[in-house]
Write an enzyme that holds these catalytic residues in place. Structure first.
Site, short mmCIF file in Angstrom:
data_model
loop_
_atom_site.label_atom_id
_atom_site.label_comp_id
_atom_site.label_asym_id
_atom_site.label_seq_id
_atom_site.Cartn_x
_atom_site.Cartn_y
_atom_site.Cartn_z
N GLY A 1 44.55 37.26 27.21
CA GLY A 1 43.61 36.16 27.12
C GLY A 1 44.20 34.77 26.99
O GLY A 1 43.46 33.79 26.87
N GLU B 1 48.73 41.96 25.89
CA GLU B 1 48.40 42.31 27.27
C GLU B 1 48.12 41.07 28.13
O GLU B 1 47.01 40.89 28.62
CB GLU B 1 47.16 43.21 27.27
CG GLU B 1 47.35 44.50 26.52
CD GLU B 1 46.06 45.28 26.31
OE1 GLU B 1 46.15 46.50 26.11
OE2 GLU B 1 44.97 44.67 26.35
N PRO B 2 49.11 40.22 28.32
CA PRO B 2 48.85 39.04 29.15
C PRO B 2 48.75 39.41 30.63
O PRO B 2 49.55 40.20 31.14
CB PRO B 2 50.11 38.19 28.91
CG PRO B 2 51.18 39.18 28.60
CD PRO B 2 50.51 40.30 27.88
N GLY B 3 47.74 38.88 31.29
CA GLY B 3 47.63 39.07 32.74
C GLY B 3 47.78 37.72 33.40
O GLY B 3 48.79 37.38 34.01
N ARG B 4 46.74 36.89 33.20
CA ARG B 4 46.69 35.56 33.80
C ARG B 4 47.94 34.74 33.47
O ARG B 4 48.48 34.06 34.34
CB ARG B 4 45.44 34.84 33.27
CG ARG B 4 45.20 33.49 33.88
CD ARG B 4 44.12 32.71 33.11
NE ARG B 4 43.07 33.54 32.60
CZ ARG B 4 41.87 33.69 33.16
NH1 ARG B 4 41.57 33.06 34.26
NH2 ARG B 4 40.96 34.48 32.61
N ARG C 1 36.04 32.50 41.46
CA ARG C 1 36.03 32.02 40.08
C ARG C 1 35.26 30.71 39.90
O ARG C 1 34.63 30.49 38.87
CB ARG C 1 37.47 31.87 39.55
CG ARG C 1 38.23 33.21 39.54
CD ARG C 1 39.50 33.16 38.72
NE ARG C 1 39.25 33.00 37.31
CZ ARG C 1 39.27 31.88 36.64
NH1 ARG C 1 39.62 30.76 37.27
NH2 ARG C 1 38.98 31.82 35.38
N TYR D 1 32.41 31.25 37.30
CA TYR D 1 32.67 30.72 35.95
C TYR D 1 32.70 29.19 35.89
O TYR D 1 33.12 28.64 34.87
CB TYR D 1 34.04 31.18 35.42
CG TYR D 1 34.37 32.63 35.61
CD1 TYR D 1 33.60 33.61 35.01
CD2 TYR D 1 35.48 33.02 36.36
CE1 TYR D 1 33.92 34.96 35.17
CE2 TYR D 1 35.81 34.36 36.50
CZ TYR D 1 35.03 35.32 35.92
OH TYR D 1 35.35 36.63 36.06
N CYS E 1 28.22 31.72 54.13
CA CYS E 1 26.86 31.23 54.32
C CYS E 1 26.17 31.07 52.98
O CYS E 1 25.25 31.83 52.65
CB CYS E 1 26.11 32.19 55.21
SG CYS E 1 26.83 32.22 56.84
N GLU E 2 26.65 30.13 52.23
CA GLU E 2 26.12 29.96 50.88
C GLU E 2 26.57 28.60 50.36
O GLU E 2 27.76 28.28 50.41
CB GLU E 2 26.69 31.08 50.01
CG GLU E 2 26.11 31.13 48.66
CD GLU E 2 26.07 32.54 48.08
OE1 GLU E 2 25.97 33.52 48.84
OE2 GLU E 2 26.13 32.63 46.87
N1 LLP Z 1 43.50 43.20 27.99
C1 LLP Z 1 42.21 43.54 28.14
C2 LLP Z 1 41.67 44.65 27.38
C3 LLP Z 1 41.40 42.81 29.00
O1 LLP Z 1 40.13 43.15 29.14
C4 LLP Z 1 41.94 41.73 29.72
C5 LLP Z 1 41.12 40.96 30.64
C6 LLP Z 1 43.30 41.44 29.55
C7 LLP Z 1 44.04 42.17 28.67
C8 LLP Z 1 43.99 40.32 30.30
O2 LLP Z 1 43.43 39.07 30.05
P1 LLP Z 1 44.19 37.76 30.59
O3 LLP Z 1 45.48 37.64 29.82
O4 LLP Z 1 44.45 37.97 32.04
O5 LLP Z 1 43.26 36.67 30.33
N2 LLP Z 1 37.89 37.69 35.82
C9 LLP Z 1 38.01 36.80 34.69
C10 LLP Z 1 38.87 37.35 33.61
C11 LLP Z 1 38.41 38.72 33.13
C12 LLP Z 1 39.36 39.27 32.15
C13 LLP Z 1 39.04 40.68 31.84
N3 LLP Z 1 39.91 41.26 30.90
C14 LLP Z 1 38.56 35.46 35.19
O6 LLP Z 1 38.78 35.32 36.37
O7 LLP Z 1 38.75 34.54 34.40
#
Ligand code: LLP
Length: 463
Positions: free
Chosen positions: A278, A320-323, A360, A364, A391-392
């Site tokens: 997050g 758990e970093p993704g973004r 996004r 959002y 088309c939107e």
């Molecule tokens: N761990 C869990 C359990 C999660 O549900 C998520 C994201 C992450 C880690 C990774 O979060 P991050 O570090 O990437 O923020 N589609 C949305 C974001 C949805 C995130 C869902 N869960 C967007 O585009 O902002």
């Protein structure tokens, strides 16, 4: 291109948006390193390069739109997280942000673990050789087939999200003659300061088991009783695109509080806690994300302090970093198709992609930056809106942006910070084909996810 050949749009003073684009940047050709991947630069001809390759060459070779991913940057960020947390913690990259087999290999090589949340993500991870014990399996409604596959594969942990799932996973593990390592995901009641759809720790939503009312404690009771489960810890994920660490502080406080209650009730000290992902990234120059080492320090200190005051052994932390890893490493390269100045309003710039490659903004209200990348320009800034070809009318990629007044069809523009949740949330709306992901590194480019073709589309259509 002379300005007379292309009438300038409205001057920025006519319609100033609020926030980031309230004023044009001093230099439209500048590329803020906060929002662009690390190896991005503009060469002496004014063309933007990444990994030493000109975007004009990438467009020629791979077409547009395309996601262009800076592999060196990805590896550097993954490594920075790994190093920041050190040997006493685990970093699980959240595959939902963007997953492909190449990415899995990079993560493996850089010593990260992987969080998956569907059978498809699990299949991708396993097929690229990620050791199963380094995979965490998430999701609020895993199917029985997904659970069985994960247990059979030997995933390191399954994160349990409901009372039903506690029983389901225990049953599958027992019938396979094994004990599955699990965590229980709880909601700690924190309001993260982010968009409602990506906030996940307040109680009125679908994820996790509420701490409130003793539900989480009851889930722990049940999990500890079942032979098929080895309860290793508690999981909390409070939301996404968060800059303020106070939410994590409250979450850690409450998770540790639960660990203490568990110790008092069951005489068991659970060895792990996972604080989720997050952490926010910079989409525009106004965003100020924290560095992994600051985050690691803050989280470790919070957990250690809380455990000391609860007289608990400090559990192993995972995140758990993704973004925060993949987001800044890629940009989307588009070709400008039309430029439509609307007198007194703004200039609409249509590109060859749109909400199918970046949902996004529509979903959002996300803010993005944009730059002309195929050449430099010293034309005056005009207030623009970058829109797609769908088309939107909500098909907006960048709501408010200043672009040079001489922008013209055929120019390439790029939207930075699209590495996370763009390709992974891409759709085929209007039967538009999903763009490829091109990875660049040290002067070499290669396709890691190929462009979708009409054949791909028609293969699914069997009517
Ligand atoms: N761990 C869990 C359990 C999660 O549900 C998520 C994201 C992450 C880690 C990774 O979060 P991050 O570090 O990437 O923020 N589609 C949305 C974001 C949805 C995130 C869902 N869960 C967007 O585009 O902002």
């Amino acid at each position: 291109m002379s300005r007379s050949a292309h009438p300038a749009g409205p001057r920025h003073a006519d319609v100033l948006p609020e926030g980031h684009y309230a004023a044009p940047p001093a230099d439209l050709n500048a590329l803020d390193p906060k929002v662009w991947a690390q190896t991005v630069d503009r060469n002496e001809d004014g063309v933007v390069t990444v990994g030493g390759i000109a975007v004009t060459r990438l467009a020629e070779e791979y077409g547009t739109p395309a996601y262009v991913l800076d592999e060196a940057d990805f590896r550097a960020r993954a490594r920075a997280w790994r190093t920041a947390f050190g040997a006493d913690a685990d970093v699980f990259y959240a595959g939902k942000a963007f997953l492909s087999r190449a990415v899995v290999r990079w993560l493996d090589e850089e010593g990260l673990n992987l969080d998956v949340c569907s059978g498809g993500e699990l299949a991708t991870a396993l097929s690229a050789g990620m050791p199963a014990e380094r995979i965490a399996f998430h999701g609020n409604n895993k199917s029985p087939q997904e659970i069985e596959r994960a247990v059979r594969a030997g995933v390191g942990r399954i994160v349990l999200d409901s009372f039903q799932e506690i029983v389901r996973v225990a049953h599958v593990a027992q019938s396979l003659g094994t004990r599955q390592r699990v965590q229980i995901r709880i909601t700690v009641g924190v309001e993260a300061h982010t968009h409602e759809f990506i906030a996940t720790a307040h109680e009125d939503q679908k994820f996790g088991i509420p701490l409130a009312g003793g539900q989480a404690a009851e889930a722990v009771r049940r999990a500890l009783r079942l032979d098929g489960l080895e309860l290793i810890g508690i999981h909390s994920h409070i939301g996404s695109q968060i800059f303020d660490m106070s939410g994590f502080e409250v979450a850690a406080h409450r998770v540790v509080g639960l660990l203490k209650d568990i110790r008092d009730e069951h005489g068991v000290e659970l060895p792990e806690i996972d604080l989720g992902g997050g952490l926010g990234i910079a989409y525009t120059s106004d965003d100020d994300p924290r560095e992994p080492h600051e985050i690691a320090k803050a989280l470790t200190e919070i957990v250690t302090r809380e455990c000391e005051s609860a007289r608990l052994r400090t559990p192993r932390i995972s995140v758990e970093p993704g973004r925060a890893i993949v987001g800044p490493t890629a940009f989307t390269l588009y070709e400008v198709g039309t430029v439509k100045p609307l007198e007194g309003l703004r200039t609409y710039v249509s590109v060859d992609g749109g909400m199918s490659d970046n949902i996004r903004t529509a979903l959002y209200d996300a803010e993005y930056s944009v730059a002309l990348v195929s050449r430099a320009s010293d034309a005056e800034p005009v207030l623009a809106r970058v829109v797609g070809k769908h088309c939107e009318s909500g098909d907006i990629v960048v709501r408010d942006a200043f672009l040079p007044a001489d922008l013209a069809p055929g120019d390439l523009i790029a939207v930075p910070a699209t590495g996370a949740y763009c390709r992974s949330m891409a759709s085929n709306y209007n039967h538009v084909l999903r763009p490829p992901v091109v990875a660049v590194r040290d002067g070499e480019a290669r396709v890691i996810v190929r462009r979708e073709t009409e054949e791909d589309l028609l293969r699914l259509d069997v009517g």
